[in-house]
Scaffold this active site. Sequence first.
Site, PDB file in Angstrom:
ATOM      1  CB  SER A   9      61.154   4.456 127.033  1.00  0.00           C
ATOM      2  OG  SER A   9      60.963   3.644 127.939  1.00  0.00           O
ATOM      3  CE  LYS A  31      69.560   7.234 125.407  1.00  0.00           C
ATOM      4  NZ  LYS A  31      68.938   6.010 125.459  1.00  0.00           N
ATOM      5  NE  ARG A  56      63.718  -3.848 123.572  1.00  0.00           N
ATOM      6  CZ  ARG A  56      63.940  -2.535 123.441  1.00  0.00           C
ATOM      7  NH1 ARG A  56      62.894  -1.891 123.820  1.00  0.00           N
ATOM      8  NH2 ARG A  56      65.155  -2.044 123.521  1.00  0.00           N
ATOM      9  CG  HIS A 112      61.215  -0.624 131.677  1.00  0.00           C
ATOM     10  ND1 HIS A 112      60.774   0.740 131.122  1.00  0.00           N
ATOM     11  CD2 HIS A 112      62.488  -0.652 130.760  1.00  0.00           C
ATOM     12  CE1 HIS A 112      61.502   1.479 130.070  1.00  0.00           C
ATOM     13  NE2 HIS A 112      62.617   0.485 130.009  1.00  0.00           N
TER      14      HIS A 112
HETATM   15  O1  PNS Z   1      67.213   2.463 129.038  1.00  0.00           O
HETATM   16  P1  PNS Z   1      68.498   2.566 128.262  1.00  0.00           P
HETATM   17  O2  PNS Z   1      68.643   4.112 127.929  1.00  0.00           O
HETATM   18  O3  PNS Z   1      68.788   1.472 127.326  1.00  0.00           O
HETATM   19  O4  PNS Z   1      69.505   2.414 129.576  1.00  0.00           O
HETATM   20  C1  PNS Z   1      71.011   2.354 129.321  1.00  0.00           C
HETATM   21  C2  PNS Z   1      71.866   2.515 130.589  1.00  0.00           C
HETATM   22  C3  PNS Z   1      71.339   3.682 131.550  1.00  0.00           C
HETATM   23  C4  PNS Z   1      71.612   1.146 131.252  1.00  0.00           C
HETATM   24  C5  PNS Z   1      73.108   2.684 130.296  1.00  0.00           C
HETATM   25  O5  PNS Z   1      73.439   3.755 129.330  1.00  0.00           O
HETATM   26  C6  PNS Z   1      73.978   2.883 131.341  1.00  0.00           C
HETATM   27  O6  PNS Z   1      74.549   1.750 131.889  1.00  0.00           O
HETATM   28  N1  PNS Z   1      74.591   3.989 131.524  1.00  0.00           N
HETATM   29  C7  PNS Z   1      75.297   4.514 132.795  1.00  0.00           C
HETATM   30  C8  PNS Z   1      76.669   5.071 132.301  1.00  0.00           C
HETATM   31  C9  PNS Z   1      77.604   3.728 131.988  1.00  0.00           C
HETATM   32  O7  PNS Z   1      78.081   3.041 132.580  1.00  0.00           O
HETATM   33  N2  PNS Z   1      78.205   3.776 130.641  1.00  0.00           N
HETATM   34  C10 PNS Z   1      79.134   2.383 130.178  1.00  0.00           C
HETATM   35  C11 PNS Z   1      78.266   1.222 129.860  1.00  0.00           C
HETATM   36  S1  PNS Z   1      79.180   0.017 129.239  1.00  0.00           S
END
Ligand code: PNS
Length: 160
Positions: free
Chosen positions: A126, A40, A89, A16
Amino acid sequence: MRAVCPGSFDPVTLGHLDVVTRATKVFEEVVVAVGVNRSKSRLFEPEERLDMLREATADLPSVRVEGFTGLLTDFCTAHGVDAIVKGLRSGGDYEYELAMAQMNAHLTGVETVWLPTSPSLSYVSSSLVKEVAALGGDVAALLPGFVHERLLARLAERAG
Ligand code: PNS
C-alpha cells in the site's frame, strides 16, 4: 478453523486480496481485521478502509471484515481465531513478521501461518502504491478498479 488476516489496508491492494483469497482455501472462515490504531498517518479513515475491503471481498462468502484497536492477540481471543495468516513477499518481510509471530505466540500462544505471495504481486505494498500514484505513476493494475478511483480522488483532494 477460523483465521484472521490483519493489516492496515490503506488501501486494500490486489496483493492483500491474493492472500485473503488463498486463506479461504485453507480455513473455513477468514476474518479480515483492519487495524485502526492511530500510530501511522493514514490516507483513508477506518470506515473507508472497512468499506473498501467489504466491497472487495463481497464475492468471498467465508470472509467477513472487522475493525480492531489494541492488540491483535486480544482480537483473536475475543473472536475465537485459531490462526493469524500473513502474506510473505520477501526476506525483508520475514524479519519483521517473525518477530511479530513470536511476540503474538508469547502473548497468547496463537499460531501464525505464512502464505508466500504470488510472485507477480511480490513488489506490491500500500505504501509504495500510494507513493507512486501521488507522483503520477500508473498503479491501476495493482488495485481493484473502484479502489484505484478512490485513491486518485483522495490524492487529488490532498494535492488541491
Ligand atoms: O498492514 P500492516 O500495517 O503491515 O499491518 C500491521 C498490523 C496491523 C497487522 C500490526 O501492526 C498489528 O498487529 N497491530 C495491532 C497491534 C499489535 O498487536 N501489536 C503487536 C504486534 S506483535
